[in-house]
Design an enzyme around this catalytic site. Structure first.
Site, PDB file in Angstrom:
ATOM      1  CB  SER B 158      45.651 102.547 -30.045  1.00 52.40           C
ATOM      2  OG  SER B 158      46.715 102.843 -30.897  1.00 52.40           O
ATOM      3  CG  ASP B 328      42.276 106.877 -35.945  1.00 51.83           C
ATOM      4  OD1 ASP B 328      43.432 107.052 -36.368  1.00 51.83           O
ATOM      5  OD2 ASP B 328      41.989 106.012 -35.091  1.00 51.83           O
ATOM      6  CG  HIS B 361      44.827 106.907 -32.966  1.00 48.98           C
ATOM      7  ND1 HIS B 361      44.049 105.819 -33.270  1.00 48.98           N
ATOM      8  CD2 HIS B 361      45.758 106.467 -32.074  1.00 48.98           C
ATOM      9  CE1 HIS B 361      44.504 104.755 -32.600  1.00 48.98           C
ATOM     10  NE2 HIS B 361      45.524 105.132 -31.864  1.00 48.98           N
TER      11      HIS B 361
END
Lengths: 391, 391
Positions: B158, B328, B361
């Site tokens: 991320s 995700d 995610h």
């Protein structure tokens, strides 16, 4: 039909049923008011009526200027003279849902005492929980009141589609055609989660005052705006946001006290969302938002039929058109497909079309010519089968 | 290295650079403090260092009990003895990002006067905006301080992946391998929009007090919780939410004043989100949340290279492993694929793997054996190429 003034200070055409309604939760409302609009002319045998069901934040002003915002009706692209739902041919009815804030009985209405007498303060959060089925039963009262034995069609997108499904399940002989659009037979965990964020944003606003905000004369505007902003993202697709705004910056308003503007600029998408939030609170009641999001969350049509959605439509002679949109991630095509499969299992007459678009869930409200042609064509075919008109 | 106490009353290992740092926005911080943790042993030639970069709400406590929450480190599944990032072999460094709230210079730090002297109140929202590049430059200071000429690897998921990309672009000769995971080379319009909802939720909380909440002794807990709830939905997939919670109901807490509980029950997913929100505010600072979300929003690596991402990696000898996860939707595979294409255009050495999972995610933080095997295998191969160890 007379006129009344809601707390939002706008008169709405309505009818009040003094025998009230018993809600699914067990509570009786001693009086039921339904605010509605109609377009076009009901024919002599009352066979050309189409009920349009609105979505979470919609209302009865489908095809005319909105009395609060002054903007065009929310479905003028679809409903009107010469439009896919042609008001030169059909008599279109749209009712503000039970629990709404545009004149129908809801949290803004005067609370009833247990003996049925009316108090002089709103229900607020004491308004009993309502369900999609309650909304549909309240619509049925209006349809009966108008002397309509059978609706030619019931349609709507999103929560409006839930109502169309519920109509077909509850009153199969009184719905010739049903058009559930961009919808689902139950609200998913992700959808419930997004609604819960919106509710928590409202609860977090001190101006909400445990739902009794009328006492202060203020509304929980900031919380409701945050709820709207969050929901609004789910109505769009990533592609649409990228196409419309991308990463473009604009100058931030100089007079803002918000820290982020100290950076001197903001993304266009932020400005857009803020506008969506602040415009929304001018026209919508926070307690209605709580009530209606909850109704959507509770919707699970199959659960009323032992978990088998096909049983909801067993023996149905209603003709169905299901429509979904490729980039709709809130009510994705998979949800419409599941409904189509259940209808097939029930032996129902069903068409299902997925429309390619990058506009996300909002596509059902926007300029989508293929979708509009499909609506018009389906209704034309149904009209022939119903013996309604020569075309 | 000494100890200090942040406003969150936890001592963090840190180092302070008295020559400060000039930020990308042009502001000079006269002093730069970076809080960090290390695991494993730096070898004699200082060639076995791996920098782990944390995500938006992460911190330096990668592989040990968190000093505030008492919970295990956020990546204990990946970092530790015998783990994919094996601390018996590698020296792992993780630094709280610039702008963070766990000991590194950020909105909780004492504000500096223009002459560089320190005031006795926090920066709050006067803390200058920082960028991912600023974060990486602050990490570089620590790496230099530790006497490490070249990192064996830089990795993170991320926002951590954004840092890994920025490291490779900014210091190509000092990064042998880079592993950007579940990330993107720019923050998309949809991602900016979700961040903006979170920021507006914080701004809407009167306890935020234009960012000067330390004056009241309160924190904007409700606003920050709403921000976290909204973000948390984006970290999961619809499938994961359905698998974990579906539409299951549970009893609502009896003592709640929140209207929705008048219905007598709530969905499990709501309870879960509320817990996520309330747990988060115990460990995270609202002004840091504003600062770091903004840094992510501003990230657009290609924009620093005339819009061509390949130019960011021109001539790079760094070995890349890109990893994405099928479910995700916040940092979808298409974003990783775009990075892979740019690296290919730049003639870089790049592997790219998409892992099937329904965990969204968050998958990069969770038990994903295939992903962990790929990490371990890639690092093993790189170690051989680097002449680091015989395997």
């Amino acid at each position: 039909m007379d006129q009344s003034v809601t707390r939002m200070h706008v008169p709405h055409s309505h009818v009040t049923f003094d025998d009230g309604i018993v809600l699914e939760c067990g509570t009786t409302l001693q009086r039921l008011t339904v605010a509605y609009r109609t377009y076009g002319t009901l024919n002599a045998d009352r066979s050309n009526a189409i009920l349009v069901c609105h979505a979470l934040t919609g209302d009865q002003y489908v095809a005319e200027r909105h009395p609060v915002t002054g903007k065009p009706g929310w479905w003028e692209a679809v409903v009107g003279p010469g439009r896919p739902i042609d008001t030169d041919r059909f008599f279109v009815i749209c009712q503000n849902v039970l629990g709404g804030c545009m004149g129908s009985t809801g949290p803004l209405s005067y609370r009833e005492n247990p003996d049925g007498t009316q108090t002089d303060e709103p229900w607020g959060t004491d308004f009993p929980p309502v369900t999609i089925r309650d909304m549909v039963r309240a619509q049925k009262r209006l349809v009966d009141h108008l002397g309509i034995k059978r609706l030619f069609a019931v349609l709507g997108g999103s929560m409006g589609g839930m109502q169309a499904l519920q109509w077909a399940a509850l009153y199969p002989d009184q719905v010739f055609a049903a058009l559930p659009i961009a919808t689902a037979s139950y609200h998913s965990a992700q959808n419930i989660a997004f609604h819960e964020v919106g509710r928590q944003a409202i609860f977090a606003d001190p101006d909400w005052r445990n739902g009794r905000y009328w006492e202060s004369g203020l509304i929980p505007a900031r919380g409701l705006a945050v709820a709207r902003m969050c929901a609004h993202i789910t109505y769009l697709s990533e592609e649409a946001l990228t196409r419309k705004f991308g990463r473009r910056l604009q100058n931030a308003p100089k007079d803002s006290t918000e820290a982020i503007n100290l950076f001197g600029d903001m993304f266009e998408v932020e400005s857009y969302l803020r506008h969506q939030g602040s415009a929304f609170v001018q026209r919508f009641d926070a307690n209605s938002y709580l009530t209606i999001t909850r109704a959507m969350d509770y919707f699970d049509l199959a659960a009323d039929f032992g978990g088998d959605l096909a049983m909801a439509f067993k023996g149905a002679r209603t003709r169905f058109l299901l429509a979904s949109f490729t980039s709709d991630w809130l009510f994705p095509t998979s949800q419409s497909r599941a409904i189509a499969r259940a209808l097939n299992r029930a032996g129902a007459n069903v068409s299902f079309v997925e429309f390619p678009t990058d506009k996300g869930h909002d596509a059902f409200l926007l300029d989508e010519p293929d979708f509009h042609r499909a609506l018009a064509g389906f209704l034309r075919g149904c009209a022939i089968h119903a013996g309604l008109q020569r075309l």
